[in-house]
Design a protein around this motif. Sequence first.
Motif, PDB file in Angstrom:
ATOM      1  N   LEU A   3       3.818  -6.028 -10.402  1.00 45.88           N
ATOM      2  CA  LEU A   3       2.515  -5.584  -9.926  1.00 45.88           C
ATOM      3  C   LEU A   3       1.566  -6.753  -9.713  1.00 45.88           C
ATOM      4  O   LEU A   3       0.650  -6.664  -8.907  1.00 45.88           O
ATOM      5  N   ASP A   4       1.793  -7.864 -10.413  1.00 47.65           N
ATOM      6  CA  ASP A   4       0.938  -9.045 -10.221  1.00 47.65           C
ATOM      7  C   ASP A   4       1.047  -9.572  -8.795  1.00 47.65           C
ATOM      8  O   ASP A   4       0.185 -10.292  -8.335  1.00 47.65           O
ATOM      9  N   ASP A   5       2.146  -9.249  -8.121  1.00 41.90           N
ATOM     10  CA  ASP A   5       2.379  -9.732  -6.762  1.00 41.90           C
ATOM     11  C   ASP A   5       1.619  -8.922  -5.719  1.00 41.90           C
ATOM     12  O   ASP A   5       1.618  -9.277  -4.554  1.00 41.90           O
ATOM     13  N   ILE A   6       0.989  -7.838  -6.131  1.00 39.48           N
ATOM     14  CA  ILE A   6       0.321  -6.931  -5.191  1.00 39.48           C
ATOM     15  C   ILE A   6      -1.186  -7.040  -5.348  1.00 39.48           C
ATOM     16  O   ILE A   6      -1.711  -7.037  -6.452  1.00 39.48           O
ATOM     17  N   THR A   7      -1.865  -7.126  -4.213  1.00 41.83           N
ATOM     18  CA  THR A   7      -3.321  -7.161  -4.179  1.00 41.83           C
ATOM     19  C   THR A   7      -3.809  -5.946  -3.401  1.00 41.83           C
ATOM     20  O   THR A   7      -3.210  -5.579  -2.388  1.00 41.83           O
ATOM     21  N   ILE A   8      -4.860  -5.321  -3.876  1.00 42.34           N
ATOM     22  CA  ILE A   8      -5.494  -4.216  -3.152  1.00 42.34           C
ATOM     23  C   ILE A   8      -6.728  -4.792  -2.473  1.00 42.34           C
ATOM     24  O   ILE A   8      -7.522  -5.484  -3.107  1.00 42.34           O
ATOM     25  N   LYS A   9      -6.872  -4.511  -1.171  1.00 41.16           N
ATOM     26  CA  LYS A   9      -8.026  -5.020  -0.436  1.00 41.16           C
ATOM     27  C   LYS A   9      -8.553  -3.969   0.511  1.00 41.16           C
ATOM     28  O   LYS A   9      -7.847  -3.026   0.875  1.00 41.16           O
ATOM     29  N   VAL A  10      -9.793  -4.136   0.912  1.00 37.44           N
ATOM     30  CA  VAL A  10     -10.380  -3.261   1.923  1.00 37.44           C
ATOM     31  C   VAL A  10      -9.691  -3.573   3.242  1.00 37.44           C
ATOM     32  O   VAL A  10      -9.543  -4.737   3.630  1.00 37.44           O
ATOM     33  N   ALA A  11      -9.249  -2.532   3.924  1.00 36.12           N
ATOM     34  CA  ALA A  11      -8.546  -2.714   5.189  1.00 36.12           C
ATOM     35  C   ALA A  11      -9.514  -3.155   6.284  1.00 36.12           C
ATOM     36  O   ALA A  11     -10.695  -2.806   6.268  1.00 36.12           O
ATOM     37  N   ASN A  12      -8.986  -3.914   7.234  1.00 34.26           N
ATOM     38  CA  ASN A  12      -9.747  -4.250   8.431  1.00 34.26           C
ATOM     39  C   ASN A  12      -8.885  -3.905   9.639  1.00 34.26           C
ATOM     40  O   ASN A  12      -7.733  -3.492   9.494  1.00 34.26           O
ATOM     41  N   SER A  13      -9.427  -4.070  10.824  1.00 29.17           N
ATOM     42  CA  SER A  13      -8.713  -3.647  12.032  1.00 29.17           C
ATOM     43  C   SER A  13      -7.359  -4.343  12.189  1.00 29.17           C
ATOM     44  O   SER A  13      -6.455  -3.786  12.814  1.00 29.17           O
ATOM     45  N   ASN A  14      -7.200  -5.510  11.622  1.00 31.41           N
ATOM     46  CA  ASN A  14      -5.910  -6.208  11.690  1.00 31.41           C
ATOM     47  C   ASN A  14      -4.818  -5.487  10.894  1.00 31.41           C
ATOM     48  O   ASN A  14      -3.640  -5.747  11.096  1.00 31.41           O
ATOM     49  N   ASP A  15      -5.209  -4.588   9.997  1.00 29.08           N
ATOM     50  CA  ASP A  15      -4.249  -3.868   9.162  1.00 29.08           C
ATOM     51  C   ASP A  15      -3.800  -2.537   9.775  1.00 29.08           C
ATOM     52  O   ASP A  15      -2.872  -1.911   9.280  1.00 29.08           O
ATOM     53  N   ALA A  16      -4.439  -2.108  10.841  1.00 27.07           N
ATOM     54  CA  ALA A  16      -4.187  -0.775  11.394  1.00 27.07           C
ATOM     55  C   ALA A  16      -2.742  -0.570  11.818  1.00 27.07           C
ATOM     56  O   ALA A  16      -2.142   0.472  11.522  1.00 27.07           O
ATOM     57  N   LYS A  17      -2.170  -1.523  12.501  1.00 26.65           N
ATOM     58  CA  LYS A  17      -0.790  -1.369  12.980  1.00 26.65           C
ATOM     59  C   LYS A  17       0.186  -1.234  11.811  1.00 26.65           C
ATOM     60  O   LYS A  17       1.068  -0.374  11.815  1.00 26.65           O
ATOM     61  N   LEU A  52     -14.401   3.959  10.486  1.00 25.75           N
ATOM     62  CA  LEU A  52     -15.311   5.037  10.087  1.00 25.75           C
ATOM     63  C   LEU A  52     -15.308   5.383   8.598  1.00 25.75           C
ATOM     64  O   LEU A  52     -16.270   5.968   8.106  1.00 25.75           O
ATOM     65  N   PHE A  53     -14.230   5.047   7.906  1.00 21.41           N
ATOM     66  CA  PHE A  53     -14.092   5.461   6.514  1.00 21.41           C
ATOM     67  C   PHE A  53     -13.630   4.291   5.650  1.00 21.41           C
ATOM     68  O   PHE A  53     -13.003   3.362   6.149  1.00 21.41           O
ATOM     69  N   PRO A  54     -13.886   4.359   4.347  1.00 21.92           N
ATOM     70  CA  PRO A  54     -13.350   3.326   3.457  1.00 21.92           C
ATOM     71  C   PRO A  54     -11.824   3.468   3.359  1.00 21.92           C
ATOM     72  O   PRO A  54     -11.318   4.556   3.070  1.00 21.92           O
ATOM     73  N   VAL A  55     -11.119   2.405   3.633  1.00 20.49           N
ATOM     74  CA  VAL A  55      -9.655   2.398   3.577  1.00 20.49           C
ATOM     75  C   VAL A  55      -9.233   1.138   2.832  1.00 20.49           C
ATOM     76  O   VAL A  55      -9.757   0.059   3.085  1.00 20.49           O
ATOM     77  N   TRP A  56      -8.302   1.293   1.928  1.00 28.34           N
ATOM     78  CA  TRP A  56      -7.753   0.155   1.189  1.00 28.34           C
ATOM     79  C   TRP A  56      -6.269   0.073   1.441  1.00 28.34           C
ATOM     80  O   TRP A  56      -5.609   1.084   1.698  1.00 28.34           O
ATOM     81  N   VAL A  57      -5.731  -1.116   1.372  1.00 28.00           N
ATOM     82  CA  VAL A  57      -4.296  -1.315   1.543  1.00 28.00           C
ATOM     83  C   VAL A  57      -3.772  -2.210   0.432  1.00 28.00           C
ATOM     84  O   VAL A  57      -4.523  -3.001  -0.152  1.00 28.00           O
ATOM     85  N   ALA A  58      -2.505  -2.063   0.144  1.00 26.68           N
ATOM     86  CA  ALA A  58      -1.830  -2.944  -0.806  1.00 26.68           C
ATOM     87  C   ALA A  58      -1.179  -4.077   0.000  1.00 26.68           C
ATOM     88  O   ALA A  58      -0.572  -3.827   1.049  1.00 26.68           O
ATOM     89  N   VAL A  59      -1.331  -5.285  -0.490  1.00 26.13           N
ATOM     90  CA  VAL A  59      -0.804  -6.459   0.197  1.00 26.13           C
ATOM     91  C   VAL A  59       0.094  -7.245  -0.750  1.00 26.13           C
ATOM     92  O   VAL A  59      -0.271  -7.464  -1.910  1.00 26.13           O
ATOM     93  N   ARG A  60       1.240  -7.624  -0.249  1.00 25.15           N
ATOM     94  CA  ARG A  60       2.153  -8.491  -1.009  1.00 25.15           C
ATOM     95  C   ARG A  60       2.687  -9.545  -0.069  1.00 25.15           C
ATOM     96  O   ARG A  60       3.175  -9.213   1.024  1.00 25.15           O
ATOM     97  N   GLU A  61       2.567 -10.780  -0.454  1.00 24.53           N
ATOM     98  CA  GLU A  61       3.011 -11.898   0.372  1.00 24.53           C
ATOM     99  C   GLU A  61       2.443 -11.811   1.787  1.00 24.53           C
ATOM    100  O   GLU A  61       3.165 -11.922   2.782  1.00 24.53           O
TER     101      GLU A  61
END
Length: 64
Positions: A3-17, A52-61
């Motif tokens: 789990l240390d390898d995963i970061t949660i961040k606020v999504a931006n338009s670059n994350d949509a795809k 339009l809404f708050p969206v978060w994504v999990a990021v690893r590497e």
Amino acid sequence: MKLDDITIKVANSNDAKALHFCMKRAYSAYINKFDGLRLPPMDVDYDEEIRLFPVWVAVREDEV
């Protein structure tokens, strides 16, 4: 994977795809169980959702 390898961040338009790909892959297993019906997360416009809404994504590497 730790789990240390995963970061949660606020999504931006670059994350949509990547978010769309993730949802499509996650929910496509259920299409046959629902007689071909696509579940709503598969068809969301994630660019709009992120704008339009708050969206978060999990990021690893650096990958969503």
